[in-house]
Design an enzyme around this catalytic site. Structure first.
Site, PDB file in Angstrom:
ATOM      1  N   ASP A 152       0.894  -1.285  -0.015  1.00  0.00           N
ATOM      2  CA  ASP A 152       0.032  -0.011  -0.085  1.00  0.00           C
ATOM      3  C   ASP A 152       0.888   1.289   0.171  1.00  0.00           C
ATOM      4  O   ASP A 152       1.870   1.253   0.708  1.00  0.00           O
ATOM      5  CB  ASP A 152      -0.839  -0.062   1.344  1.00  0.00           C
ATOM      6  CG  ASP A 152      -2.002   1.072   1.387  1.00  0.00           C
ATOM      7  OD1 ASP A 152      -2.877   1.071   0.392  1.00  0.00           O
ATOM      8  OD2 ASP A 152      -1.878   1.914   2.260  1.00  0.00           O
ATOM      9  N   GLU A 173       1.797  -0.227  -4.828  1.00  0.00           N
ATOM     10  CA  GLU A 173       1.056   0.775  -5.156  1.00  0.00           C
ATOM     11  C   GLU A 173       1.756   2.195  -5.197  1.00  0.00           C
ATOM     12  O   GLU A 173       1.942   2.675  -4.294  1.00  0.00           O
ATOM     13  CB  GLU A 173      -0.264   1.020  -4.101  1.00  0.00           C
ATOM     14  CG  GLU A 173      -1.202   1.808  -4.470  1.00  0.00           C
ATOM     15  CD  GLU A 173      -2.156   2.343  -3.680  1.00  0.00           C
ATOM     16  OE1 GLU A 173      -3.268   2.905  -3.824  1.00  0.00           O
ATOM     17  OE2 GLU A 173      -1.784   2.627  -2.501  1.00  0.00           O
TER      18      GLU A 173
HETATM   19  C1  NOJ Z   1      -4.511   3.033  -0.660  1.00  0.00           C
HETATM   20  C2  NOJ Z   1      -5.640   2.011  -0.746  1.00  0.00           C
HETATM   21  O1  NOJ Z   1      -5.968   1.564  -1.893  1.00  0.00           O
HETATM   22  C3  NOJ Z   1      -6.838   2.996   0.011  1.00  0.00           C
HETATM   23  O2  NOJ Z   1      -8.087   2.370   0.025  1.00  0.00           O
HETATM   24  C4  NOJ Z   1      -6.391   3.481   1.377  1.00  0.00           C
HETATM   25  O3  NOJ Z   1      -7.580   4.385   1.712  1.00  0.00           O
HETATM   26  C5  NOJ Z   1      -5.299   4.295   1.486  1.00  0.00           C
HETATM   27  N1  NOJ Z   1      -4.380   3.554   0.511  1.00  0.00           N
HETATM   28  C6  NOJ Z   1      -4.539   4.327   2.580  1.00  0.00           C
HETATM   29  O4  NOJ Z   1      -4.101   3.315   3.240  1.00  0.00           O
END
Ligand code: NOJ
Length: 543
Positions: free
Chosen positions: A214, A277
Site C-alpha cells: 500500500d 501501489e
Molecule cells: C491506498 C488504498 O488503496 C486505499 O483504499 C487506502 O485508503 C489508502 N491507501 C490509505 O491506506
C-alpha cells in the site's frame, strides 16, 4: 512453502508473468460467517470454485488484519491477527489451504506507511516523549506556538486539512498522510524497518505467496520536513484538493524507492511476488524495476485508469511507450479498476467500452488484476448520504465498493436475506448477477472467462508488436502464441464501423477466435479486405 508442495515446482521456475489476479474487497464479496452484513473469509472459501473456473490464478484480498475500520482495514490495529469481522486464524488457514489445493496463490495487502491510532505501538508512542516507541512515528512541535510543524496536508480531507494532529498529552503534533486515525510510521527508524520486515516474513511463513504494498512511496519523508510549494496548475474544484501543493517532501523521496525495493526483494528472495501501489511517472516506475533483485516486485500500472483518455491513439501511445522504457522480462501488474476508483463501465462510459477494455487487458503482455464485480460489468452505485461510509473526499469510493451481485435473490446472494448489507446492493443486481451471466453465452462474465482462458492457454509471454493501421480509432497489435501461432488483436474504440486497408495488416485473412460481442462467427475465416470492425468491438484473429 505451500505452492511448492502442491505443484512440485520451485518458486524460481514458477512464472508470475502469466498469472491473472482477482482482487477481493472482503467486506463486499460474500458473507457466510454471520448476519452482520459484512463479507468474510468463509464467504471467500465458498466462491473459490467460481474463481478457479473463471481462470484466476492469484486471489488478492484487501486488508483483513484487525482494525477499527476507519478506512476499511487500511488502518491496522494488529498486523498479526485476523479481523473478527472476517473470521479468525483458523479460517484464514483453511482459506490458504483451499486456495493452494486448487493450485492458486494468495496475495495479501501490506500496509507499511501507517497503522491505526489504536495500534499498541501508537498508544505507547503517544504516552510520553521518552517512550521507547516515541520515535516509531513522526512527532514534532509546532513551528511556532499553536502553528503546525509545516504546511503538509493529508490525502483524505476535502478541505485540505493538515497532515498534522495535535496531541494534548505530550503537546506535540503527529503526522498522518491519510486520516488522523492513521498515523504514519517512521521508516527512518531501523527498529520500525526490522519489525515490518519480520511481519512480512511471518505472513510468508503462514504460506502467503504475494503482497500488494500500500502507498509504497509515502514511507520516507524529507528529513527536514520543509513546507511544500503551491501547485501553480491547481484549479479549485478540479482534481483532488490534495493537488493544491506539489508534494516534494511528504512522499516520493529517492530514499523511499530503495526502502520500498527492499520490501520487494525480501519477498522475492523467497520466490514471492509483490506489487507496489505507487502513483509516480512511468520513468520513475521503470527505476523501481531496476531495483528489483529477483524480478519479482513490480509497480502497479495505473496509467489506463488515471492519466489516459479512452481513445485508441492515446491508449496505444501510453502502452507502447511504457514497454519501451522497460526490459522485456519486466512483469506489469495491470488493473483497470479497484476499490479506490470508479467502476470500469462507469468510467469508460458503457458496457461495450468495458468489454473492449477487458479484451485489451487480457491480450497485453501484463498481469491482469480484476477487481471483483468487473467480470459482470458492475457499475457505480449512488449511495445516499445516510448510508455512506468512506471518509475520503466527496464519497468517491463507496460507489465501486457495493456488494458483489451473485444472484437475483434479496441482497443479491451476498448475504442472508435477513441481513442488512453494510453498503446497499446496486439497483441493477436482478439482471446483472453471476448466476444469470453464467448461463448467458454472450454475457460479460462469459467474455471474461473466455479471455482469461484464451490468455492462459494460447498466448506466450512476450511484448505485443504494434501494427500501424493508419486509423486513429483502431488499436492493432500482434501477439505470439503457443506452437508458433500468431494472433492479431483489433480494437475499435469508436462508435462507428471502421475499415482498415488490408495491406497494412500482417496477413490477408484470419480466423476469428473471439470478439467482444461474442458473435457466433467464431472460427470463420475473414478476408480482411472485406472486413469491417463493428462500433466499440474488439477481435482476436489467428493469422
Ligand atoms: C491506498 C488504498 O488503496 C486505499 O483504499 C487506502 O485508503 C489508502 N491507501 C490509505 O491506506
Amino acid at each position: 512453502m505451500a505452492g511448492q508442495k502442491t505443484t512440485n515446482k520451485t518458486y524460481s521456475n514458477y512464472s508470475w508473468r502469466d498469472k491473472s489476479i482477482y482482487q477481493i474487497y472482503p467486506r463486499s464479496f460474500h458473507a457466510r460467517l454471520n448476519k452482520d452484513g459484512n463479507g468474510d473469509l468463509l464467504g471467500i472459501i465458498e466462491k473459490l470454485d467460481y474463481l478457479q473456473d473463471l481462470g484466476i490464478d492469484v486471489i488478492y484480498i484487501s486488508p483483513i488484519y484487525t482494525s477499527p475500520m476507519k478506512d476499511n482495514g487500511y488502518d491496522v490495529e494488529n498486523y498479526l491477527e485476523i479481523n473478527p469481522m472476517f473470521g479468525n486464524m483458523q479460517i484464514f488457514k483453511r482459506l490458504v489451504d483451499n486456495i493452494h489445493k486448487r493450485n492458486m496463490l494468495i496475495m495479501m495487502d501490506f500496509i507499511p506507511n501507517h497503522t491505526s491510532n489504536q495500534h499498541a505501538w501508537f498508544r505507547e508512542s503517544r504516552a510520553s516523549k521518552n517512550n521507547p516507541k516515541r520515535n516509531w512515528y513522526h512527532w514534532h512541535g509546532g513551528k511556532t506556538e499553536g502553528k503546525k510543524p509545516n504546511n503538509w496536508i493529508n490525502v483524505f480531507d476535502n478541505t485540505t486539512g493538515s497532515a498534522w494532529t495535535y496531541d494534548k498529552k505530550t503537546e506535540e503534533y503527529y503526522l498522518h498522510s491519510f486520516l488522523k486515525e492513521q498515523p504514519d510510521l517512521n521508516w527512518d527508524n531501523p527498529e520500525v524497518v526490522k519489525e515490518m520486515h519480520s511481519i512480512l516474513m511471518l505472513w510468508m511463513d503462514r504460506k502467503v505467496d504475494a503482497f500488494r504494498i500500500d502507498v509504497g512511496l509515502y514511507i520516507i519523508k524529507h528529513p527536514k520536513y520543509p513546507d511544500e510549494p503551491l501547485n501553480p496548475d491547481y484549479i479549485e474544484g478540479q482534481g483532488h484538493p490534495n493537488e493544491i501543493y506539489i508534494h516534494l517532501a511528504s512522499k516520493d523521496q529517492p530514499r523511499g524507492f530503495k526502502k520500498l525495493a527492499d520490501l520487494g526483494n525480501l519477498v522475492g528472495k523467497r520466490g514471492g511476488f509483490s506489487m507496489q501501489e505507487v502513483y509516480v511517472s512511468a520513468e520513475e516506475r521503470a527505476m523501481l524495476y531496476r531495483l528489483s533483485e529477483h524480478g519479482l516486485s513490480a509497480p502497479l500500472d495505473f496509467d489506463l485508469i488515471l492519466d489516459t483518455n479512452w481513445n485508441a491513439k492515446e491508449v496505444k501511445k501510453v502502452i507502447f511507450d511504457y514497454y519501451a522504457l522497460l526490459k522485456n522480462e519486466d512483469i506489469i501488474p495491470l488493473p483497470l479498476g479497484n476499490h479506490d476508483q470508479k467502476r470500469v463501465a462507469t468510467r469508460l462510459g458503457s458496457q461495450e467500452d468495458a468489454r473492449l477494455a477487458a479484451m485489451l487487458q487480457m491480450t497485453l503482455d501484463a498481469v491482469p488484476i480484476i477487481f471483483q464485480g468487473e467480470e459482470i460489468g458492475m457499475e457505480d452505485v449512488i449511495i445516499p448520504p445516510n448510508l455512506q461510509h468512506d471518509p475520503f473526499a466527496d464519497n468517491l469510493r463507496d460507489p465501486a465498493r457495493t456488494p458483489m451481485q451473485w444472484d437475483d435473490s434479496k441482497n443479491a446472494g451476498f448475504t442472508d436475506i435477513n441481513a442488512q448489507p453494510w453498503l446497499p446492493v446496486g439497483p441493477h443486481y436482478k439482471k446483472r448477477n453471476v448466476k444469470n451471466q453464467l448461463k448467458d453465452p454472450k454475457s460479460m462474465l462469459t467474455l471474461y472467462k473466455r479471455l482469461l482462458h484464451f490468455r492462459k492457454e494460447k498466448l506466450l509471454p512476450g511484448r505485443p508488436i504494434a501494427v500501424d493501421v493508419k486509423n486513429d480509432n483502431v488499436l492493432a497489435f500482434t501477439r505470439n502464441g503457443n506452437e508458433g501461432l500468431s494472433f492479431l488483436i483489433l480494437l475499435n474504440f469508436s462508435k462507428t464501423k471502421e475499415t482498415i486497408a488490408n495491406d497494412l495488416l500482417p496477413a490477408k485473412s484470419g480466423s476469428l477466435q473471439l470478439s467482444t460481442s461474442l458473435s457466433n462467427k467464431e472460427d470463420e475465416t475473414f478476408n480482411f479486405k472485406q472486413f469491417s470492425l463493428g462500433p466499440k468491438e474488439g477481435y482476436i484473429f489467428l493469422l
